[in-house]
Design an enzyme around this catalytic site. Structure first.
Site, PDB file in Angstrom:
ATOM      1  N   GLU B  57      32.589   3.655  10.461  1.00  0.00           N
ATOM      2  CA  GLU B  57      32.548   5.081  10.752  1.00  0.00           C
ATOM      3  C   GLU B  57      31.928   5.156  12.147  1.00  0.00           C
ATOM      4  O   GLU B  57      30.744   4.902  12.314  1.00  0.00           O
ATOM      5  CB  GLU B  57      31.662   5.739   9.697  1.00  0.00           C
ATOM      6  CG  GLU B  57      31.748   7.224   9.609  1.00  0.00           C
ATOM      7  CD  GLU B  57      30.748   7.763   8.574  1.00  0.00           C
ATOM      8  OE1 GLU B  57      30.552   7.141   7.518  1.00  0.00           O
ATOM      9  OE2 GLU B  57      30.135   8.803   8.853  1.00  0.00           O
ATOM     10  N   ASP B  68      22.079  15.565  10.933  1.00  0.00           N
ATOM     11  CA  ASP B  68      21.463  14.254  11.056  1.00  0.00           C
ATOM     12  C   ASP B  68      19.946  14.296  11.183  1.00  0.00           C
ATOM     13  O   ASP B  68      19.376  15.211  11.765  1.00  0.00           O
ATOM     14  CB  ASP B  68      22.052  13.519  12.274  1.00  0.00           C
ATOM     15  CG  ASP B  68      23.449  13.009  11.980  1.00  0.00           C
ATOM     16  OD1 ASP B  68      23.592  12.253  11.002  1.00  0.00           O
ATOM     17  OD2 ASP B  68      24.395  13.393  12.690  1.00  0.00           O
TER      18      ASP B  68
END
Lengths: 392, 274
Positions: B57, B68
């Protein structure tokens, strides 16, 4: 067509660009808001707090000295600066805190730039017994230390944000991250007409009391509507609330004033509509300051409250449709505006609102002698005195 | 015809088919593109392949990565110091393909850089460069329907995320629409290392696996080989990001060792169909 559509789109803008974890919270909020919107009990309770606690309605004051200075037109000020906590922000925080309580949430998180929304959130949290965490960029904490202290006195926890540019944009990221993590018991109390649906619509509605009062007051006392409305635009909550009830009055011209920082031809400004292009940030599609790779650029303004690289999606739509004209005013012009209003009317405006006054020197020579204009004076300047001190 | 074959080929779908046949759990490794450098990313992808990683990824950095945690925020900020463009990421994948690397690579990134590049153009160019899929954490299926259609046309797998807060009804829709695999976000919160895994993980994953034959991969908060092993036991595969990124700070070699250990842990779990 009614704006926004059911999914929160204002033309091509707005929408709900959020991580999957937040979809449910946004849906819940949309549903809850749809209910309270029509609930007379909620309206009654909100009106009660807005009048007896926040100090509504605010006056519309004719600034005769200011008008005389420009030798034409009549200038009026919608005095949101007289509200409890010193700015229009309280209209929205009381309403959202009431809503949060209805949703059964026990904790609110908020982002703040100038600290006005943080203080207003902390204040509303006191009234409704909610725990309050405010995220604030480390740079903003530095330049708005007084508001930081106020929030602490009000029992809120101020968490400094050290990531990115350490300003409002990053505080918003951090508030969203907190919301993602604590979504079960936490309401995210956004301070402007930004973010994922339903926020831009909901905050607009909560701030529309500004425009409704102005409209009613003008019709009653002046037998007609004003010719111009002017307000500053960062995220754009005071201007959206001010403009919205007048959108259908085609003869009322509206001007949104963006922060021009050191000038829109430099890299240091916060004029997303004037100098940005459409993009996606903080759950919405709207005009955005970004580089060629689609990375968000840092906004700059002398006023922390306008220091935001995007803008409410409805503003983007109103700009494209031409209903509202958006202009940019520099730091220097805003300071001149501050000085002018202070000396002529004895009113120290927040540096955000001072941008609007700063635009008058360009606008006034172009208007008709009989034109009447209302400026939304969104906040008072107490919080900015130490910034202003460096210049005068 | 040959050109058409290359364009329609999808390494991710092939890998998933193979894994099903071999009853192999999938290990998907997240790397921040350009952290600490593009050359390092290239080396890490090649060594990951040799360590048995199944899917890469490739996270394109964004200035405001709001899903995040601190580790990936940091790696993104570091990568952004070199002003990487999406074109740079495509060039890296082209180079890897030329070198014969056939590891499935999925583009991970926030929507704005893709939107700025031009969504339709992006889907075509990404596929041509050799990407096999796309994960956009801030794009729910309700928005940008044009991009969705274009990905289908180009056979680029657009992977949907399912969260702990997702309602059953919505889960059905997300799982149905997801291409390649289903990405289950294990926890309420941002990416990053956690001491323990959420208690409802097994039952949530089970629920999704009952809905679909697509593999369900679990990400967010999986950080140690042991956690990876536990997650692999109850799912079809594991996505690890922050733990490896954090290890990169100590050195590439150290990160490569961790990747190898996690890979062994994941693949020690035989696939048990429900």
């Amino acid at each position: 067509m009614k704006q926004p559509d059911l999914k929160g789109h204002f033309g091509p803008y707005g929408g709900r660009y959020v991580p999957e974890t937040l979809v449910k919270a946004c849906e819940e909020l949309t549903e809850a808001y749809a209910k309270v919107r029509r609930d007379p009990k909620f309206k009654k309770e909100l009106t009660h707090y807005l009048t007896s606690y926040a100090g509504r309605p605010t006056p519309v004051y004719e600034a005769r000295n200011l008008s005389a200075y420009f030798k034409r037109g009549r200038i009026f000020l919608k005095r949101e600066d007289l509200l409890h906590t010193g700015a229009h922000k309280i209209n929205n925080t009381i309403a959202q805190a009431l809503l949060a309580r209805r949703l059964g949430k026990t904790r609110i998180v908020a982002e703040t730039g100038a600290g006005q929304h943080g203080v207003a959130s902390a204040t509303a949290a006191c009234v409704f017994g909610l725990k309050c965490v405010v995220y604030m960029g480390a740079v903003d904490i530095e330049r708005q230390s007084l508001n930081v202290y106020k929030m602490k006195l009000l029992g809120a926890e101020v968490r400094p944000v050290m990531s990115g540019s350490q300003t409002l944009k990053d505080a918003t990221n951090e508030a969203i991250r907190d919301w993602v993590t604590n979504v079960e018991d936490t309401h995210y109390l956004i301070g402007s007409v930004v973010g994922p649906h339903p926020y831009p619509m909901m905050v607009r509605d909560f701030q529309s009391v500004i425009g409704r009062e102005t409209r009613a007051s003008f019709l009653k006392n002046h037998g007609g509507l004003p010719d111009y409305l002017l307000a500053c635009v960062g995220g754009g909550s005071n201007s959206m609330g001010f403009f919205y009830p007048f959108l259908k009055d085609k003869k009322v011209r509206m001007i949104g004033v963006e922060a021009g920082g050191e000038g829109v031809s430099t890299k240091h400004h916060a004029s997303s509509i004037t100098a940005g292009r459409p993009g996606i940030l903080h759950g919405m599609k709207s005009y955005l300051l970004q580089d060629k790779n689609g990375q968000v650029q840092l906004a700059h303004s002398i006023s922390a409250g306008l220091d935001y690289p995007s803008v409410g999606p409805e503003h983007s739509h109103l700009s494209d449709s031409g209903r509202v004209q958006y202009v940019s005013v520099t730091d220097t012009e805003a300071l001149k505006g501050f000085d002018l209003l202070t000396k002529l009317e004895g009113i120290m405006p927040a540096l955000e609102s001072a941008h609007v006054v700063g635009h008058l020197s360009k606008l006034m020579p172009k208007i008709k002698k009989t034109d009447r204009m209302v400026i939304c004076l969104s906040g008072r300047g107490d919080k900015d005195i130490h910034t202003v001190q460096q210049y005068f | 015809m040959k050109e058409l074959d290359t364009l329609m080929k999808n390494r991710l779908e092939e890998k998933i088919k193979q894994a099903r046949q071999k009853r192999r759990k999938l290990f998907c490794l997240f790397l921040t593109f350009g952290y600490p450098s593009i050359a390092a990313t290239e080396r890490l992808i090649l060594s990951a392949r040799d360590s048995g990683v199944d899917i890469i990824e490739l996270g394109f950095p964004f200035s405001d990565p709001l899903a995040d945690g601190p580790t990936i925020q940091y790696s993104s900020q570091e990568s952004l110091k070199h002003n990487p463009s999406i074109r740079d990421a495509m060039r890296l994948v082209e180079r890897l393909r030329r070198k014969g690397c056939e590891l499935p690579i999925v583009y991970f990134g926030y929507l704005n850089p893709v939107f700025s590049y031009g969504e339709i153009k992006f889907a075509g160019d990404a596929k041509t460069a050799g990407f096999d899929g796309l994960i956009l954490p801030d794009l729910p299926p309700e928005e940008e329907t044009l991009l969705r259609r274009e990905c289908k046309r180009k056979n680029l797998c657009l992977v949907n995320l399912v969260a702990p807060t997702t309602s059953d009804e919505r889960m059905k829709m997300l799982v149905r629409e997801s291409q390649g695999f289903v990405y289950y976000v294990s926890l309420r919160g941002v990416t990053g290392v956690r001491r323990s895994l959420p208690s409802d993980l097994a039952s949530r994953v089970k629920k999704i696996r009952k809905m679909t034959s697509k593999p369900v991969l679990v990400g967010f908060g999986v950080s140690t080989p042991n956690q990876a092993k536990l997650v692999a036991r109850i799912s079809d595969g594991v996505i690890v990001g922050s733990a490896v990124i954090r290890e990169i700070q100590k050195g590439i070699l150290s990160a490569e060792r961790l990747i190898k250990r996690i890979s062994r842990a994941v693949h020690s779990e035989p696939h048990k169909p429900l």
